[in-house]
Scaffold this motif. Structure first.
Motif, PDB file in Angstrom:
ATOM      1  N   PHE A   1       0.773  -1.192   0.048  1.00  0.00           N
ATOM      2  CA  PHE A   1       0.106   0.223   0.004  1.00  0.00           C
ATOM      3  C   PHE A   1       0.855   1.254   0.053  1.00  0.00           C
ATOM      4  O   PHE A   1       0.569   2.251  -0.707  1.00  0.00           O
ATOM      5  N   ASP A   2       1.950   1.220   0.885  1.00  0.00           N
ATOM      6  CA  ASP A   2       2.732   2.404   0.930  1.00  0.00           C
ATOM      7  C   ASP A   2       3.370   2.755  -0.261  1.00  0.00           C
ATOM      8  O   ASP A   2       3.423   3.957  -1.010  1.00  0.00           O
ATOM      9  N   ALA A   3       4.062   1.696  -1.220  1.00  0.00           N
ATOM     10  CA  ALA A   3       4.849   1.744  -2.302  1.00  0.00           C
ATOM     11  C   ALA A   3       3.731   2.049  -3.451  1.00  0.00           C
ATOM     12  O   ALA A   3       3.889   3.125  -4.484  1.00  0.00           O
ATOM     13  N   ALA A   4       2.577   1.891  -3.304  1.00  0.00           N
ATOM     14  CA  ALA A   4       1.384   2.166  -4.433  1.00  0.00           C
ATOM     15  C   ALA A   4       1.166   3.516  -4.179  1.00  0.00           C
ATOM     16  O   ALA A   4       0.828   4.203  -5.458  1.00  0.00           O
ATOM     17  N   ALA A   5       1.097   4.052  -3.044  1.00  0.00           N
ATOM     18  CA  ALA A   5       0.814   5.518  -2.969  1.00  0.00           C
ATOM     19  C   ALA A   5       1.974   6.231  -3.717  1.00  0.00           C
ATOM     20  O   ALA A   5       1.659   7.235  -4.482  1.00  0.00           O
ATOM     21  N   LYS A   6       3.151   5.954  -3.427  1.00  0.00           N
ATOM     22  CA  LYS A   6       4.260   6.599  -3.851  1.00  0.00           C
ATOM     23  C   LYS A   6       4.310   6.611  -5.465  1.00  0.00           C
ATOM     24  O   LYS A   6       4.649   7.481  -6.265  1.00  0.00           O
ATOM     25  N   ALA A   7       3.909   5.388  -5.991  1.00  0.00           N
ATOM     26  CA  ALA A   7       3.930   5.020  -7.342  1.00  0.00           C
ATOM     27  C   ALA A   7       3.161   5.997  -8.173  1.00  0.00           C
ATOM     28  O   ALA A   7       3.423   6.491  -9.139  1.00  0.00           O
ATOM     29  N   ALA A   8       1.747   6.306  -7.339  1.00  0.00           N
ATOM     30  CA  ALA A   8       0.721   6.796  -7.992  1.00  0.00           C
ATOM     31  C   ALA A   8       1.384   8.590  -8.234  1.00  0.00           C
ATOM     32  O   ALA A   8       1.209   9.136  -9.237  1.00  0.00           O
ATOM     33  N   ILE A   9       2.173   8.753  -7.123  1.00  0.00           N
ATOM     34  CA  ILE A   9       2.710  10.313  -7.101  1.00  0.00           C
ATOM     35  C   ILE A   9       3.797  10.451  -8.237  1.00  0.00           C
ATOM     36  O   ILE A   9       3.864  11.562  -8.938  1.00  0.00           O
ATOM     37  N   LEU A  10       4.633   9.232  -8.255  1.00  0.00           N
ATOM     38  CA  LEU A  10       5.571   9.395  -9.405  1.00  0.00           C
ATOM     39  C   LEU A  10       5.103   9.430 -10.730  1.00  0.00           C
ATOM     40  O   LEU A  10       5.528  10.199 -11.543  1.00  0.00           O
ATOM     41  N   ALA A  11       4.074   8.740 -10.860  1.00  0.00           N
ATOM     42  CA  ALA A  11       3.386   8.484 -12.310  1.00  0.00           C
ATOM     43  C   ALA A  11       2.993   9.831 -12.436  1.00  0.00           C
ATOM     44  O   ALA A  11       2.954  10.217 -13.771  1.00  0.00           O
ATOM     45  N   SER A  12       2.285  10.240 -11.717  1.00  0.00           N
ATOM     46  CA  SER A  12       1.346  11.624 -11.886  1.00  0.00           C
ATOM     47  C   SER A  12       2.353  12.882 -12.387  1.00  0.00           C
ATOM     48  O   SER A  12       2.193  13.426 -13.452  1.00  0.00           O
ATOM     49  N   LEU A  13       3.647  12.763 -11.838  1.00  0.00           N
ATOM     50  CA  LEU A  13       4.689  13.869 -12.163  1.00  0.00           C
ATOM     51  C   LEU A  13       5.399  13.383 -13.469  1.00  0.00           C
ATOM     52  O   LEU A  13       5.507  14.328 -14.050  1.00  0.00           O
ATOM     53  N   ALA A  14       5.787  12.391 -13.595  1.00  0.00           N
ATOM     54  CA  ALA A  14       6.475  11.754 -14.636  1.00  0.00           C
ATOM     55  C   ALA A  14       5.745  12.192 -15.937  1.00  0.00           C
ATOM     56  O   ALA A  14       6.250  12.460 -17.153  1.00  0.00           O
ATOM     57  N   PHE A  15       4.412  11.814 -15.794  1.00  0.00           N
ATOM     58  CA  PHE A  15       3.851  11.573 -17.079  1.00  0.00           C
ATOM     59  C   PHE A  15       2.440  12.748 -17.214  1.00  0.00           C
ATOM     60  O   PHE A  15       1.694  12.679 -18.293  1.00  0.00           O
ATOM     61  N   HIS A  16       2.582  13.733 -16.521  1.00  0.00           N
ATOM     62  CA  HIS A  16       1.581  14.617 -16.453  1.00  0.00           C
ATOM     63  C   HIS A  16       0.202  14.277 -16.591  1.00  0.00           C
ATOM     64  O   HIS A  16      -0.556  14.779 -17.577  1.00  0.00           O
ATOM     65  N   THR A  17      -0.177  13.397 -15.773  1.00  0.00           N
ATOM     66  CA  THR A  17      -1.428  12.710 -15.792  1.00  0.00           C
ATOM     67  C   THR A  17      -2.147  12.384 -14.359  1.00  0.00           C
ATOM     68  O   THR A  17      -1.358  12.026 -13.461  1.00  0.00           O
ATOM     69  N   ARG A  18      -3.235  12.575 -14.177  1.00  0.00           N
ATOM     70  CA  ARG A  18      -3.682  12.405 -12.740  1.00  0.00           C
ATOM     71  C   ARG A  18      -3.945  10.909 -12.498  1.00  0.00           C
ATOM     72  O   ARG A  18      -4.348  10.245 -13.331  1.00  0.00           O
ATOM     73  N   VAL A  19      -2.891  10.269 -11.719  1.00  0.00           N
ATOM     74  CA  VAL A  19      -3.013   9.042 -11.257  1.00  0.00           C
ATOM     75  C   VAL A  19      -3.217   8.824  -9.804  1.00  0.00           C
ATOM     76  O   VAL A  19      -2.604   9.349  -9.004  1.00  0.00           O
ATOM     77  N   THR A  20      -4.151   7.962  -9.383  1.00  0.00           N
ATOM     78  CA  THR A  20      -4.492   7.933  -8.120  1.00  0.00           C
ATOM     79  C   THR A  20      -4.053   6.379  -7.516  1.00  0.00           C
ATOM     80  O   THR A  20      -3.794   5.495  -8.166  1.00  0.00           O
ATOM     81  N   ALA A  21      -4.043   6.084  -6.091  1.00  0.00           N
ATOM     82  CA  ALA A  21      -3.527   5.056  -5.523  1.00  0.00           C
ATOM     83  C   ALA A  21      -4.501   3.740  -6.167  1.00  0.00           C
ATOM     84  O   ALA A  21      -3.937   2.504  -6.383  1.00  0.00           O
ATOM     85  N   SER A  22      -5.928   4.202  -6.398  1.00  0.00           N
ATOM     86  CA  SER A  22      -6.601   3.048  -6.936  1.00  0.00           C
ATOM     87  C   SER A  22      -6.350   2.731  -8.298  1.00  0.00           C
ATOM     88  O   SER A  22      -7.095   1.635  -8.956  1.00  0.00           O
TER      89      SER A  22
END
Length: 432
Positions: free
Chosen positions: A204-225
């Motif tokens: 769960f912890d890593a998934a939240a961080k992955a969502a934040i990284l993806a949002s920044l890297a790809f200029h797209t809203r990505v949530t933990a879900s």
């Protein structure tokens, strides 16, 4: 700086392992911070649940309060640091702080991954900053490079070890041959794992961080879900040994990739070659590997948690937002212009390592290979181990979709010659 000039006042929400170190650094480095910011930075108050709780640092008399809502709404508070974590009351407090004219620095990965857009929109409306470097990988500067340093580049892939607890456990399993339970107990004894390690070991912890990284890297809203998630509780000593047999090591990876013009984001254990830079990340350290079109491959490494390292990232953000506040400006806000689709896990492509207990009889290998072929999964290598009742096939595939592999495994499990599919693990990373 002349006497009687501006003074920036900071409210800190939370005084646990991170908050206490933020308070300590604000006091110990007051002179340096004033020089870097251009004005004194002073504590306005520290919100806590209990005034009389023991703390790692001494908070100046009169600054402790249990009224967090009242603190963030004060007219004399210019900057708010939120390090209490969780969804509520953190979300309400951040929104109130922005509404009352304060810029915010937060380390709250769970909140950002669940409801970041609400916070970004509130900051935009208020004309204030919302910075969150400390939300991913502790002291490691990774969010700012993605948001600013690589803003002129096209990031194609982010591959990271972003949870120290799971990396410590898997590293111990690799170096000692121990099982998951034994390694988890050692991590708990040493303070690397919580008494309830669910958020870490289940991903769960890593998934939240992955969502934040993806949002920044790809200029797209990505949530933990949006993030596919598997933890490490089912990783066995046999899995780790199988990885070693093919020159690999098992890591819990956060992976965000650009596929054509869509995004895939996932967290799961995977085998990576020992030659890959992430394979050498030991114990509780974190590292993030970034690939982009122009810059190529970049590696960010360091302590991913802990009070002082995380407070370092908080203070870095605090200096930036304080400078912006003095200048009457604001920094980079949310960048979600690309609005890329997030691919379901079934469409994500990778390689696979599959261990199959089989009957030791003629034609077994051909029958198993046919099952892979029928679902469009090409075999890279296959080896047979043992004889008789101990016969096992170990197959490593070429890239295929998750859906193709799942269908293959389902068919294998229904075969008379297959006693058990004992392990299925993804294989990531090229020999860098």
């Amino acid at each position: 700086m002349s006497e009687g000039g501006p003074v920036l006042r900071v409210a800190v929400l939370g005084c646990g392992s991170v908050g206490s170190q933020v308070v300590r650094l604000l006091q110990e480095q007051a002179e340096d911070l004033a020089a870097r910011v251009g004005a004194p930075v002073e504590l306005a108050g520290v919100a806590v649940r209990r005034i009389d709780a023991p703390r790692e640092v001494e908070v100046p008399p009169g600054l402790l309060t249990t009224d967090a809502a009242g603190l963030v709404a004060r007219d004399d508070v210019d900057l708010v640091v939120e390090v209490i974590g969780g969804i509520e009351p953190a979300r309400s407090l951040i929104l109130s702080a922005l509404e009352h004219g304060a810029s915010v620095v937060t380390a709250n990965k769970a909140l950002l991954a669940e409801d970041g857009p609400t916070l970004f929109e509130a900051a935009e409306k208020a004309g204030r900053d919302l910075y969150y470097e400390a939300a991913v990988a502790g002291a490691i500067p990774i969010l700012r490079p993605l948001r600013e340093s690589l803003a002129g580049d096209r990031v194609t892939r982010v591959l990271g070890i972003v949870n120290g607890t799971t990396n410590f456990i898997l590293d111990k399993m690799d170096s000692t041959g121990a099982g998951f339970t034994e390694s988890l107990e050692e991590a708990q004894e040493l303070g690397y794992a919580e008494a309830d390690p669910t958020a870490d070991v289940e991903g769960f912890d890593a998934a939240a961080k992955a969502a934040i990284l993806a949002s920044l890297a790809f200029h797209t809203r990505v949530t933990a879900s949006d993030v596919y998630r598997e933890g490490i509780a089912d990783v066995t000593a046999a899995d780790v040994a199988s990885a070693a047999d093919i020159g690999s090591v098992v890591k819990l990876l956060a992976i965000a990739e650009l596929n054509d013009d869509a995004v895939s984001v996932r967290v799961h254990p995977a085998m990576i070659p020992r030659s890959h830079p992430l394979a050498s990340v030991r114990e509780a350290y974190n590292a993030v590997f970034v690939e982009s079109q122009a810059a190529g491959q970049l590696m960010f490494y360091g302590p991913g948690a802990g009070g002082a390292p995380t407070a370092s990232a908080v203070l870095g953000d605090l200096v930036t937002v304080a400078r912006n506040h003095l200048a009457g400006s604001r920094g980079v806000g949310e960048s979600a212009y690309a609005q890329r689709a997030v691919l379901p896990m079934g469409e994500t492509r990778t390689r696979y390592h599959v261990a199959i207990d089989v009957d030791d009889r003629a034609g077994v290998l051909a029958t198993v290979a046919m099952a892979f072929s029928e679902h469009g999964v090409s075999i890279q290598t296959v080896r047979q181990e043992g004889r008789g009742a101990d016969a096992q096939l170990v197959v490593v595939s070429h890239e295929a979709t998750d859906a193709q592999l799942s269908a293959t495994v389902e068919q294998l499990r229904g075969m008379e010659i297959v006693r058990e599919v004992t392990s299925v693990m993804r294989v990531e990373g090229r020999d860098e």
